[in-house]
Design a protein around this motif. Structure first.
Motif, PDB file in Angstrom:
ATOM      1  N   MET A 246       0.827  -1.209   0.000  1.00  0.00           N
ATOM      2  CA  MET A 246       0.000   0.000   0.000  1.00  0.00           C
ATOM      3  C   MET A 246       0.860   1.259   0.000  1.00  0.00           C
ATOM      4  SD  MET A 246      -2.893  -1.265  -0.354  1.00  0.00           S
ATOM      5  CE  MET A 246      -3.949   0.132  -0.236  1.00  0.00           C
ATOM      6  N   ARG A 247       1.962   1.266   0.740  1.00  0.00           N
ATOM      7  CA  ARG A 247       2.876   2.430   0.729  1.00  0.00           C
ATOM      8  C   ARG A 247       3.422   2.656  -0.676  1.00  0.00           C
ATOM      9  NH1 ARG A 247       4.172   0.821   6.012  1.00  0.00           N
ATOM     10  NH2 ARG A 247       5.677  -0.707   5.312  1.00  0.00           N
ATOM     11  N   GLU A 248       3.851   1.589  -1.324  1.00  0.00           N
ATOM     12  CA  GLU A 248       4.384   1.715  -2.685  1.00  0.00           C
ATOM     13  C   GLU A 248       3.315   2.190  -3.661  1.00  0.00           C
ATOM     14  OE1 GLU A 248       6.612  -1.626  -4.208  1.00  0.00           O
ATOM     15  OE2 GLU A 248       7.542  -1.962  -2.249  1.00  0.00           O
ATOM     16  N   ILE A 249       2.116   1.657  -3.533  1.00  0.00           N
ATOM     17  CA  ILE A 249       1.023   2.041  -4.427  1.00  0.00           C
ATOM     18  C   ILE A 249       0.693   3.515  -4.255  1.00  0.00           C
ATOM     19  CG2 ILE A 249      -1.453   1.758  -4.843  1.00  0.00           C
ATOM     20  CD1 ILE A 249      -1.014  -1.251  -4.166  1.00  0.00           C
ATOM     21  N   TYR A 250       0.524   3.974  -3.015  1.00  0.00           N
ATOM     22  CA  TYR A 250       0.176   5.371  -2.782  1.00  0.00           C
ATOM     23  C   TYR A 250       1.271   6.303  -3.271  1.00  0.00           C
ATOM     24  CZ  TYR A 250      -3.847   3.969   0.011  1.00  0.00           C
ATOM     25  OH  TYR A 250      -5.032   3.439   0.425  1.00  0.00           O
TER      26      TYR A 250
END
Length: 138
Positions: A44-48
């Motif tokens: 999720m951190r990478e996606i955001y």
């Protein structure tokens, strides 16, 4: 070593070994869930992070397109005001229509490429991290 704070006395008797194995499996399951949760949080951190950059690029491209189209339209109206005959107006209009069509086609292509990049950038961390999660679960 006590398991989940229980003494060895609680695991004595005919079902003691079975209970110990059950507790060990529960601990292993908890560890797998913790690892999976950490993997999902990282994804999720990478996606955001990726989405924020690509969304900014997309927004900047839309603003650039708007500026280019506004300038083109103002130039067209300026030329129309300077035209001396209806044939000049018709020629300018045909030229402007062709330029607008070509520009719109190129702009749509650029926006489509940015949208594809957004989809790819979103999918890659999901694919990578969820692959890790499923691999660890097996």
């Amino acid at each position: 070593m006590p398991l989940f704070g229980l003494s060895k006395i609680a695991f004595s008797g005919p079902f003691g070994e079975l209970a110990e194995r059950g507790v060990a499996r529960a601990q292993e399951g908890c560890e797998k869930m913790k690892t999976a949760s950490e993997e999902m949080a990282e994804a999720m951190r990478e996606i955001y992070s990726s989405n924020a950059k690509t969304a900014t690029d997309y927004g900047l491209k839309v603003m650039e397109i708007s500026r280019v189209n506004t300038t083109s339209t103002l130039d067209f109206f300026s030329q129309l005001l300077g035209s001396k005959s209806m044939s000049d107006v018709a020629a300018l209009s045909a030229t402007q229509a062709r330029k607008a069509f070509d520009a719109t086609s190129a702009q749509n292509k650029e926006l489509w490429e940015l949208a594809q990049k957004l989809a790819t950038d979103t999918g890659e961390p999901i694919r990578k991290h969820f692959g890790n999660i499923f691999q660890q679960a097996s």
